[in-house]
Enzyme design. Structure first.
Site, mmCIF file in Angstrom:
data_model
loop_
_atom_site.group_PDB
_atom_site.id
_atom_site.type_symbol
_atom_site.label_atom_id
_atom_site.label_comp_id
_atom_site.label_asym_id
_atom_site.label_seq_id
_atom_site.Cartn_x
_atom_site.Cartn_y
_atom_site.Cartn_z
ATOM 1 N N LYS A 267 35.656 -54.583 -30.734
ATOM 2 C CA LYS A 267 36.929 -54.188 -30.126
ATOM 3 C C LYS A 267 38.066 -54.814 -30.929
ATOM 4 C CE LYS A 267 39.826 -55.148 -26.067
ATOM 5 N NZ LYS A 267 39.928 -55.893 -24.794
ATOM 6 N N LYS A 279 51.026 -56.328 -18.444
ATOM 7 C CA LYS A 279 50.559 -57.674 -18.120
ATOM 8 C C LYS A 279 51.739 -58.570 -17.746
ATOM 9 C CE LYS A 279 46.633 -57.742 -21.356
ATOM 10 N NZ LYS A 279 45.555 -58.064 -20.414
ATOM 11 N N ASP A 290 43.140 -60.174 -28.741
ATOM 12 C CA ASP A 290 42.327 -59.107 -28.166
ATOM 13 C C ASP A 290 41.592 -58.305 -29.239
ATOM 14 O OD1 ASP A 290 41.376 -58.143 -25.776
ATOM 15 O OD2 ASP A 290 42.872 -56.568 -25.584
ATOM 16 N N GLU A 351 41.733 -51.062 -21.436
ATOM 17 C CA GLU A 351 41.759 -50.181 -22.605
ATOM 18 C C GLU A 351 40.627 -50.439 -23.592
ATOM 19 O OE1 GLU A 351 42.565 -53.711 -24.378
ATOM 20 O OE2 GLU A 351 43.502 -53.013 -22.529
ATOM 21 N N ARG A 353 37.447 -50.832 -23.202
ATOM 22 C CA ARG A 353 36.279 -49.979 -22.967
ATOM 23 C C ARG A 353 36.546 -48.540 -23.403
ATOM 24 N NH1 ARG A 353 36.428 -51.605 -16.803
ATOM 25 N NH2 ARG A 353 37.250 -53.433 -17.879
#
EC number: 3.4.11.1
Length: 497
Positions: A267, A279, A290, A351, A353
């Site tokens: 990812k 957020k 991330d 997001e 996934r």
């Protein structure tokens, strides 16, 4: 720092600093006793005065002992006679490294054969952890500091091993060096600011790596190709950003042409605002991490390339930036994935996934032996497992077991969570085949359940590294480089290396 392995008598080595262990009750091992004899009992005389109790990690520096070629002798406590655990062993090594960094010596010799580490053999296992601890401890990220860290005097560390185990210690150092190199690359990518490290930047890094290695082929799929392939979920994540998404394909051919590849999927959300499901502002700067799943895949590939493992490996980096704008995906939107399944996007902050599900479908074309996806996927995993252990799920018990074992051997642990059928019901949507979230309960598991629907064609495992990929706040804030050790160990095991 250069690490070398030698099989010579500790008492005869010429070095700036010789490191020797001392057990509790001031007990000297075989190697330290020989050195003590060479310096006419100077070490035991100091210990009798009670200056060092021998507790794990305690240190005492002695200067200019007669009869030795070493300028200094650093005594380090090794505890009671029973073997040290992994954590205590790493702390002991880190304690030694901390003292050595403060000295003005260009080299050091470590004579630590007399220390036993539980569940580690005396040569490869013990010294692999030692070498990784030393090398990873050298990491500094000061690229954007106007005042750089001062160069360290210590350039070379020699590990003394008995002749019977020298080859295994050398193998341990070789593997540890590659893993540390991969971890450093992963940490560098993770620590970069998001205005520089965006999907196109990662694509350029992949191309540079491909130019340097003939066995590596690189392909970058742009947003048009992503859309044309029917990757509706992947494409939706990047809609709100001025930085277009990229699917980066790195294909390493180290094995036979007919060998089925292992596939690592990372990812790579280079910044995650949450999108329209915005957020909170506090701590949002850490959402540059991330993309650490993609970074760890990159780092693992670097280790594999350095070791030239005889396997075939495909790395898929699903890279996008999740931003709010007039063109961004909205809660309630429904997208069609590459698999043909439809997803109702109930929360745009789920997001990861979405980019992964289409990439998992894309992985089918490689007819893989196994597929492992790595993602900073859920805050729920941090609640469940904290920052010490990565979450692990999968559809094949053998694969999950191999990864758990690799984590233990690499001291980069994971813990299995269930994918029971009952959890799948939480993803039900009245308007699409599934929603992209499953409610507040078992968030890590339902995220795994979501991904499992796109991984039915092969043996698959999912690693949630939300708690282990970086350290929040404080002087140690930054990317950790995990789970590069676990992933590299898994591939070493498959390669028989």
């Amino acid at each position: 720092m250069e690490l070398v392995v030698k099989s010579v008598a500790a008492a005869s080595v010429k070095t700036a600093t010789l490191v020797l262990p001392v057990g509790e009750n001031r007990k000297l091992g075989t190697v330290a006793q020989a050195v003590d004899q060479a310096c006419e009992g100077a070490i035991s005389a100091v210990l009798k005065r009670g200056d060092l109790a021998g507790k794990p990690g305690q240190t005492l520096l002695l200067q200019n002992l007669s009869g030795l070629k070493a300028e200094r002798v650093l005594l380090v406590g090794s505890g009671k006679e029973e073997a040290l655990g992994d954590r205590a062993w790493r702390k002991l090594v880190a304690s030694v490294a901390g003292v050595l960094k403060g000295l003005n010596g260009a080299d050091a010799v470590l004579a630590l054969d007399d220390i036993a580490v539980s569940n580690r053999d005396a040569h490869y296992g013990k010294y692999r952890l030692l070498a990784e601890t030393l090398l990873d401890g050298e990491y500094v990220f000061d690229r954007f500091k106007s005042q750089k860290a001062e160069p360290r005097a210590l350039k070379k560390v020699t590990l003394l091993a008995d002749k019977a185990g020298q080859a295994e210690v050398e193998r341990a150092v070789k593997h540890a060096s590659a893993i540390a190199s991969g971890m450093a690359f992963t940490r560098d990518l993770g620590n970069l600011p998001p205005n520089l490290c965006h999907p196109s930047y990662l694509a350029e890094q992949a191309k540079e790596l491909g130019k340097a290695h003939k066995a590596l082929k690189v392909e970058v799929l742009d947003e048009k190709k992503i859309k044309d392939l029917g990757m509706g979920a992947f494409y939706a994540v990047g809609q709100g950003s001025d930085q277009p998404p990229r699917l980066i394909v790195l294909n390493y051919q180290g094995g036979k042409k007919a060998d089925k590849p292992f596939v690592l999927v990372g990812k790579g959300i280079t910044f995650d605002t949450g999108g329209i499901s915005l957020k909170p502002g506090a701590g949002m700067d850490e959402m540059k991490y991330d993309m650490c799943g993609a970074a760890s895949v990159f780092g693992t590939l670097r280790a594999v390339l350095e070791l030239q493992l005889p396997i075939n490996l495909v790395c898929l980096l699903a890279c996008a930036e999740n931003m709010p704008s007039g063109g961004a995906t909205r809660p309630g939107d429904i997208v069609t994935t590459m698999s043909g399944q439809t997803v109702e996007i109930l929360n745009t902050d789920a997001e990861g996934r979405l980019v992964l599900c289409d990439t998992l479908t894309y992985a089918e074309r490689f007819k893989p032996q196994a597929v492992i996806d790595i993602a900073t996927l859920t805050g729920a995993c941090i609640v469940a497992l904290g920052s010490h252990t990565s979450g692990l799920m999968g559809n094949n018990d053998d694969l999950v077991g191999q990864l758990l074992d690799a984590g233990k051997r690499a001291d980069d642990r994971a813990w299995q969570l269930p994918l029971f059928e009952e959890y799948q019901e939480q993803l039900d949507s009245p308007f699409a085949d599934m929603g992209n979230i499953g409610g507040p309960k078992a968030g890590t598991i339902t995220a795994g359940c979501f991904l499992s629907r796109f991984a039915k064609a092969y043996n698959w495992a999912h690693m949630d590294i939300a708690g282990t990929a970086w350290v929040s706040g404080g002087k140690d804030k930054g990317a950790t480089g995990r789970p590069v050790p676990l992933l590299t160990q898994y591939l070493l095991d498959r390669a028989g290396a």
